[in-house]
Design a protein around this motif. Structure first.
Motif, PDB file in Angstrom:
ATOM      1  N   TYR A 148       0.773  -1.390  -0.119  1.00 48.82           N
ATOM      2  CA  TYR A 148       0.131  -0.234  -0.164  1.00 48.82           C
ATOM      3  C   TYR A 148       0.826   1.319   0.245  1.00 48.82           C
ATOM      4  O   TYR A 148       0.418   2.330  -0.560  1.00 48.82           O
ATOM      5  CB  TYR A 148      -0.374  -0.135   0.593  1.00 48.82           C
ATOM      6  N   GLU A 149       2.114   1.171   0.258  1.00 46.79           N
ATOM      7  CA  GLU A 149       3.067   2.447   0.348  1.00 46.79           C
ATOM      8  C   GLU A 149       3.623   2.501  -0.767  1.00 46.79           C
ATOM      9  O   GLU A 149       3.571   3.988  -1.113  1.00 46.79           O
ATOM     10  CB  GLU A 149       4.315   1.924   1.826  1.00 46.79           C
ATOM     11  N   ALA A 150       3.712   1.750  -1.301  1.00 46.39           N
ATOM     12  CA  ALA A 150       4.261   1.099  -2.483  1.00 46.39           C
ATOM     13  C   ALA A 150       3.041   2.165  -3.507  1.00 46.39           C
ATOM     14  O   ALA A 150       3.439   2.554  -4.830  1.00 46.39           O
ATOM     15  CB  ALA A 150       4.609   0.410  -3.230  1.00 46.39           C
ATOM     16  N   LEU A 151       2.102   1.884  -3.459  1.00 48.22           N
ATOM     17  CA  LEU A 151       0.438   2.341  -4.446  1.00 48.22           C
ATOM     18  C   LEU A 151       0.714   3.534  -4.185  1.00 48.22           C
ATOM     19  O   LEU A 151      -0.039   4.123  -4.934  1.00 48.22           O
ATOM     20  CB  LEU A 151      -0.226   1.308  -3.417  1.00 48.22           C
TER      21      LEU A 151
ATOM     22  N   ALA B 185       2.691   5.932  -3.102  1.00 46.62           N
ATOM     23  CA  ALA B 185       4.075   5.959  -4.156  1.00 46.62           C
ATOM     24  C   ALA B 185       4.080   6.186  -5.072  1.00 46.62           C
ATOM     25  O   ALA B 185       4.962   6.956  -6.043  1.00 46.62           O
ATOM     26  CB  ALA B 185       5.316   5.959  -3.400  1.00 46.62           C
ATOM     27  N   SER B 186       2.959   5.253  -6.090  1.00 44.89           N
ATOM     28  CA  SER B 186       2.707   5.111  -7.335  1.00 44.89           C
ATOM     29  C   SER B 186       2.207   6.720  -8.328  1.00 44.89           C
ATOM     30  O   SER B 186       1.469   6.850  -8.156  1.00 44.89           O
ATOM     31  CB  SER B 186       2.274   3.910  -7.330  1.00 44.89           C
ATOM     32  N   GLU B 187       2.797   7.572  -8.620  1.00 44.55           N
ATOM     33  CA  GLU B 187       2.214   8.750  -9.490  1.00 44.55           C
ATOM     34  C   GLU B 187       1.449   8.119 -10.431  1.00 44.55           C
ATOM     35  O   GLU B 187       0.707   8.393 -10.888  1.00 44.55           O
ATOM     36  CB  GLU B 187       4.099   8.841 -10.743  1.00 44.55           C
ATOM     37  N   ARG B 188       1.743   6.770 -11.480  1.00 41.69           N
ATOM     38  CA  ARG B 188       0.563   6.901 -11.664  1.00 41.69           C
ATOM     39  C   ARG B 188      -0.799   5.622 -11.554  1.00 41.69           C
ATOM     40  O   ARG B 188      -1.821   5.715 -11.711  1.00 41.69           O
ATOM     41  CB  ARG B 188       1.257   4.299 -12.535  1.00 41.69           C
ATOM     42  N   TRP B 189       0.101   5.422 -10.435  1.00 40.04           N
ATOM     43  CA  TRP B 189      -1.214   5.115  -9.295  1.00 40.04           C
ATOM     44  C   TRP B 189      -2.618   5.911  -8.963  1.00 40.04           C
ATOM     45  O   TRP B 189      -3.761   6.869  -9.567  1.00 40.04           O
ATOM     46  CB  TRP B 189      -1.210   4.059  -7.961  1.00 40.04           C
ATOM     47  N   TRP B 190      -1.947   7.761  -8.944  1.00 45.18           N
ATOM     48  CA  TRP B 190      -2.576   8.910  -8.414  1.00 45.18           C
ATOM     49  C   TRP B 190      -2.563   9.428 -10.082  1.00 45.18           C
ATOM     50  O   TRP B 190      -4.220   9.840 -10.256  1.00 45.18           O
ATOM     51  CB  TRP B 190      -1.769  10.035  -8.463  1.00 45.18           C
ATOM     52  N   VAL B 191      -2.357   9.431 -10.837  1.00 42.12           N
ATOM     53  CA  VAL B 191      -2.776   9.394 -12.969  1.00 42.12           C
ATOM     54  C   VAL B 191      -4.150   8.938 -13.088  1.00 42.12           C
ATOM     55  O   VAL B 191      -5.491   9.925 -12.733  1.00 42.12           O
ATOM     56  CB  VAL B 191      -2.126   9.238 -13.667  1.00 42.12           C
ATOM     57  N   ALA B 192      -4.236   7.350 -12.306  1.00 39.54           N
ATOM     58  CA  ALA B 192      -5.442   6.859 -12.589  1.00 39.54           C
ATOM     59  C   ALA B 192      -6.850   7.392 -11.792  1.00 39.54           C
ATOM     60  O   ALA B 192      -7.713   7.265 -12.289  1.00 39.54           O
ATOM     61  CB  ALA B 192      -4.788   5.665 -11.491  1.00 39.54           C
TER      62      ALA B 192
ATOM     63  N   GLY C 199      -0.985  -4.732  -7.277  1.00 37.72           N
ATOM     64  CA  GLY C 199      -1.552  -5.550  -7.847  1.00 37.72           C
ATOM     65  C   GLY C 199      -3.660  -5.538  -7.397  1.00 37.72           C
ATOM     66  O   GLY C 199      -4.389  -4.643  -7.498  1.00 37.72           O
ATOM     67  N   ALA C 200      -2.837  -6.626  -6.488  1.00 37.48           N
ATOM     68  CA  ALA C 200      -3.471  -6.362  -5.402  1.00 37.48           C
ATOM     69  C   ALA C 200      -4.555  -5.508  -4.691  1.00 37.48           C
ATOM     70  O   ALA C 200      -5.793  -5.015  -3.804  1.00 37.48           O
ATOM     71  CB  ALA C 200      -3.723  -7.674  -3.942  1.00 37.48           C
ATOM     72  N   ALA C 201      -3.625  -4.642  -4.032  1.00 36.53           N
ATOM     73  CA  ALA C 201      -3.575  -3.306  -3.193  1.00 36.53           C
ATOM     74  C   ALA C 201      -4.330  -2.576  -3.954  1.00 36.53           C
ATOM     75  O   ALA C 201      -5.898  -2.224  -3.192  1.00 36.53           O
ATOM     76  CB  ALA C 201      -2.023  -2.846  -2.887  1.00 36.53           C
ATOM     77  N   SER C 202      -4.256  -2.579  -5.299  1.00 37.10           N
ATOM     78  CA  SER C 202      -4.595  -1.466  -6.002  1.00 37.10           C
ATOM     79  C   SER C 202      -6.318  -2.020  -6.360  1.00 37.10           C
ATOM     80  O   SER C 202      -7.645  -1.572  -6.072  1.00 37.10           O
ATOM     81  CB  SER C 202      -4.601  -1.304  -7.175  1.00 37.10           C
ATOM     82  N   ALA C 203      -6.859  -3.007  -6.175  1.00 38.30           N
ATOM     83  CA  ALA C 203      -7.768  -3.874  -6.427  1.00 38.30           C
ATOM     84  C   ALA C 203      -9.159  -4.014  -5.174  1.00 38.30           C
ATOM     85  O   ALA C 203      -9.527  -3.588  -5.079  1.00 38.30           O
ATOM     86  CB  ALA C 203      -7.659  -5.495  -6.588  1.00 38.30           C
ATOM     87  N   MET C 204      -7.746  -3.850  -4.029  1.00 37.68           N
ATOM     88  CA  MET C 204      -8.779  -4.046  -3.127  1.00 37.68           C
ATOM     89  C   MET C 204      -8.966  -2.049  -2.569  1.00 37.68           C
ATOM     90  O   MET C 204      -9.936  -2.401  -1.516  1.00 37.68           O
ATOM     91  CB  MET C 204      -7.755  -4.309  -1.288  1.00 37.68           C
ATOM     92  N   MET C 205      -8.580  -0.741  -3.232  1.00 37.43           N
ATOM     93  CA  MET C 205      -8.509   0.385  -2.814  1.00 37.43           C
ATOM     94  C   MET C 205      -9.865  -0.185  -3.754  1.00 37.43           C
ATOM     95  O   MET C 205     -10.487   0.978  -3.350  1.00 37.43           O
ATOM     96  CB  MET C 205      -7.431   1.003  -3.711  1.00 37.43           C
TER      97      MET C 205
END
Length: 299
Positions: free
Chosen positions: A62-65, A67-74, A270-276
């Protein structure tokens, strides 16, 4: 045979037979829905990459998620897409429903035309709109062939505009569905209300704005929940239309999750993003279910 003289096995069958019939479906849902949700949640706390790895890493994924620029763009794209898609589909659908509610000629044919996009999958919609918005193939080329050499519509390949092409295709796909819901609601309004308001001198637009539409709050709320759910889990439309590109400029959380888990070999991320995504969907659906249950208790 009277009720009191029925055989004992009849009461047993009446009590247990429905449960036995529903048991396989219940077990399948329990395992393949809630079981896999729980498994995905467990993977989000592990160091899983290409294959599941049950080495516990706590909140590292979740910390890596975050911190990901691509996640915040999404996430930013989801906000843009959600607001414009829901708002646009609602406005277009309501306008179409009001126009058809005037009992115009060829209403059945027009209703079928407006509902036709709903019969298509998002894959077909994304592919078709990808052709139409392709600068070298679709609308821009057509205008150039007609002599409008200065016309430009390159949103599909423009990183700053690509997310709006998904909005256009999504509204085209879903506005007919919204129209059907609101048209059903409008047909349930008593015509005497409209006639009484017209006798008092109210114009038809004012009647709809002040009387009819406010009376359709349950339809508004249900439609909003459905469209929000569609927006949050949008995947196939994005993959067919833009593939998340150019670059990752049109990524949504669903496509981010797919790319991380199945393309880049980062299953834990990917699992962390799915949980979000699950948390976001729950934030939309749970209040709706609560309001429905509360309403049913007061009926």
């Amino acid at each position: 045979m009277s009720v009191t003289s029925r055989p004992a096995h009849y009461g047993f069958a009446e009590h247990w037979l429905p449960r036995l019939v529903l048991a396989p479906s219940f077990l399948l849902v329990l395992v393949f829905l809630y079981g896999f949700i729980a498994w995905n949640g467990a993977l989000s706390f592990t160091a899983s990459r290409l294959l599941p790895n049950y080495e516990w890493v706590g909140l590292a994924q979740y910390e890596a998620l975050f911190a990901s620029e691509r996640w915040w763009v999404a996430v930013h794209n989801l906000f843009i897409f959600g607001v414009l898609f829901i708002g646009g589909a609602m406005v277009v659908g309501i306008v179409l429903a009001i126009l058809l509610d005037q009992k115009i000629r060829l209403e059945g044919a027009l209703r079928t035309i407006y509902l036709y996009p709903l019969a298509l999958s998002f894959i077909v919609t994304g592919t078709a709109w990808g052709w139409m918005l392709n600068p070298g193939l679709g609308l821009e080329k057509l205008m150039h062939d007609w002599g409008y050499a200065g016309f430009s519509f390159d949103w599909l390949v423009n990183p700053d505009r690509s997310i709006y092409t998904i909005v256009i295709a999504g509204i085209w796909q879903s506005s007919g569905f919204v129209m059907a819901l609101f048209l059903a609601g409008l047909r349930g309004i008593d015509d005497s209300i409209i006639k009484a308001a017209q006798i008092d001198g109210a114009s038809l637009p004012r009647i709809y704005w002040r009387i009819i539409l406010p009376a359709m709050r349950p339809v508004f709320f249900s439609t909003l929940m459905i469209l929000a759910h569609i927006a949050i889990k949008s995947f196939d439309l994005v993959m067919a239309l833009t593939g998340g590109g150019p670059g990752f400029s049109s990524d949504l959380p669903a496509t981010f999750m797919y790319q991380m888990a199945f393309t880049r070999g980062q299953m834990g991320l990917g699992a962390a993003s799915a949980m979000m995504m699950l948390v976001t969907v729950s934030a939309v659906v749970v209040p709706y279910l609560y309001s429905e249950l509360r309403r049913s208790r007061h009926v």
